[in-house]
Scaffold this active site. Structure first.
Site, PDB file in Angstrom:
ATOM      1  CG  HIS A 175      -2.618  -1.108   1.271  1.00  0.00           C
ATOM      2  ND1 HIS A 175      -2.069  -1.265   2.450  1.00  0.00           N
ATOM      3  CD2 HIS A 175      -2.844  -1.458   0.497  1.00  0.00           C
ATOM      4  CE1 HIS A 175      -3.311  -2.374   2.061  1.00  0.00           C
ATOM      5  NE2 HIS A 175      -4.013  -2.568   0.327  1.00  0.00           N
ATOM      6  CE  LYS A 215     -12.344  -7.318   2.967  1.00  0.00           C
ATOM      7  NZ  LYS A 215     -11.820  -6.404   2.064  1.00  0.00           N
ATOM      8  NE  ARG A 263      -2.465  -6.846  -4.545  1.00  0.00           N
ATOM      9  CZ  ARG A 263      -3.375  -7.244  -3.353  1.00  0.00           C
ATOM     10  NH1 ARG A 263      -3.161  -7.583  -2.650  1.00  0.00           N
ATOM     11  NH2 ARG A 263      -4.284  -7.001  -3.287  1.00  0.00           N
ATOM     12  CB  SER A 312      -4.266  -6.677   4.145  1.00  0.00           C
ATOM     13  OG  SER A 312      -4.495  -5.243   3.830  1.00  0.00           O
TER      14      SER A 312
HETATM   15  P1  ADP Z   1      -9.777  -3.449  -0.568  1.00  0.00           P
HETATM   16  O1  ADP Z   1     -10.350  -4.249   0.021  1.00  0.00           O
HETATM   17  O2  ADP Z   1     -11.230  -2.359  -1.035  1.00  0.00           O
HETATM   18  O3  ADP Z   1      -9.305  -4.529  -2.085  1.00  0.00           O
HETATM   19  P2  ADP Z   1      -7.038  -3.971   0.367  1.00  0.00           P
HETATM   20  O4  ADP Z   1      -6.527  -2.588   1.242  1.00  0.00           O
HETATM   21  O5  ADP Z   1      -6.699  -4.925   0.099  1.00  0.00           O
HETATM   22  O6  ADP Z   1      -8.891  -2.760  -0.020  1.00  0.00           O
HETATM   23  O7  ADP Z   1      -6.217  -2.938  -1.106  1.00  0.00           O
HETATM   24  C1  ADP Z   1      -6.825  -1.434  -2.018  1.00  0.00           C
HETATM   25  C2  ADP Z   1      -5.992  -1.465  -2.908  1.00  0.00           C
HETATM   26  O8  ADP Z   1      -4.087  -1.364  -3.084  1.00  0.00           O
HETATM   27  C3  ADP Z   1      -5.981  -1.864  -4.127  1.00  0.00           C
HETATM   28  O9  ADP Z   1      -6.542  -1.834  -5.055  1.00  0.00           O
HETATM   29  C4  ADP Z   1      -5.443  -3.349  -3.705  1.00  0.00           C
HETATM   30  O10 ADP Z   1      -4.862  -3.268  -5.217  1.00  0.00           O
HETATM   31  C5  ADP Z   1      -4.152  -2.868  -3.785  1.00  0.00           C
HETATM   32  N1  ADP Z   1      -2.881  -2.727  -2.735  1.00  0.00           N
HETATM   33  C6  ADP Z   1      -3.093  -4.222  -2.006  1.00  0.00           C
HETATM   34  N2  ADP Z   1      -2.117  -3.964  -1.439  1.00  0.00           N
HETATM   35  C7  ADP Z   1      -1.236  -4.186  -2.999  1.00  0.00           C
HETATM   36  C8  ADP Z   1       0.505  -4.423  -3.151  1.00  0.00           C
HETATM   37  N3  ADP Z   1       1.084  -4.386  -2.617  1.00  0.00           N
HETATM   38  N4  ADP Z   1       0.957  -3.598  -4.961  1.00  0.00           N
HETATM   39  C9  ADP Z   1       0.050  -3.123  -5.418  1.00  0.00           C
HETATM   40  N5  ADP Z   1      -1.356  -2.435  -5.155  1.00  0.00           N
HETATM   41  C10 ADP Z   1      -2.200  -3.048  -3.493  1.00  0.00           C
END
Ligand code: ADP
Length: 158
Positions: free
Chosen positions: A18, A42, A93, A131
């Site tokens: 992130h 969720k 990703r 996460s």
């Molecule tokens: P959500 O539940 O809305 O997907 P996340 O916190 O899982 O929330 O992810 C928020 C955004 O950050 C998403 O677009 C996700 O693809 C991106 N993201 C999370 N981890 C990574 C990473 N390691 N590299 C690139 N983008 C990431």
């Protein structure tokens, strides 16, 4: 006019993946608002308020400027526009992210054509970091400190 972007997500908890996306977004905008989603459907490891606090601690820890953190329960595009933000930031990703992200971006475009979504590809070996992977590794006794900011490690150990 100030260029503002909104980076929405669960951030449950925030990871180095992130943070990489966030730092790249800051280089393009005057201000980035990290928008912590509070979706009651969720189940999350941390409350929305805890997730917000962890991100704020991370911003201080890493000296990241021009970023604020807020919590949202409503429609993201509407929330963004009310703050004068016309861009959403998301990360990609593996291909598996694409399907979901494309659907979300299309739904958001349907809701408001004036708000566009910008995607950053994962880099710096962060593409495996999520996460949920962090929580799984942590629960099984793996040291996750190379994958998350210090503020997350501190919370996990509390
Ligand atoms: P959500 O539940 O809305 O997907 P996340 O916190 O899982 O929330 O992810 C928020 C955004 O950050 C998403 O677009 C996700 O693809 C991106 N993201 C999370 N981890 C990574 C990473 N390691 N590299 C690139 N983008 C990431």
């Amino acid at each position: 006019m100030k260029k503002i972007a909104v980076y929405p997500g669960s951030f449950d908890p925030i990871t180095n993946g992130h943070i990489d996306i966030l730092q790249r977004a800051i280089s393009l905008f005057d201000e980035v608002i990290v928008l912590v989603s509070n979706n009651s459907k969720k189940s999350c490891n941390f409350t929305a308020l805890e997730r917000k606090e962890i991100i704020e601690e991370t911003l201080i820890e890493l000296g990241i400027k021009n970023v604020t953190v807020e919590i949202n329960e409503g429609l993201t595009v509407r929330w963004a526009k009310e703050r004068g933000a016309y861009h959403l930031i998301r990360g990609l990703r593996e291909v598996t992210d694409f399907e979901y992200e494309f659907q979300m971006a299309s739904a958001n475009e349907f809701a408001d054509k004036e708000v566009d979504t910008i995607f950053f590809m994962a880099r710096n070996n962060t593409s495996f970091i999520s996460s949920s992977a962090i929580m799984e590794l942590y629960k099984n006794g793996v040291d996750v400190s190379p994958l998350v900011p210090n503020s997350v490690v501190k919370r996990l150990n509390k």
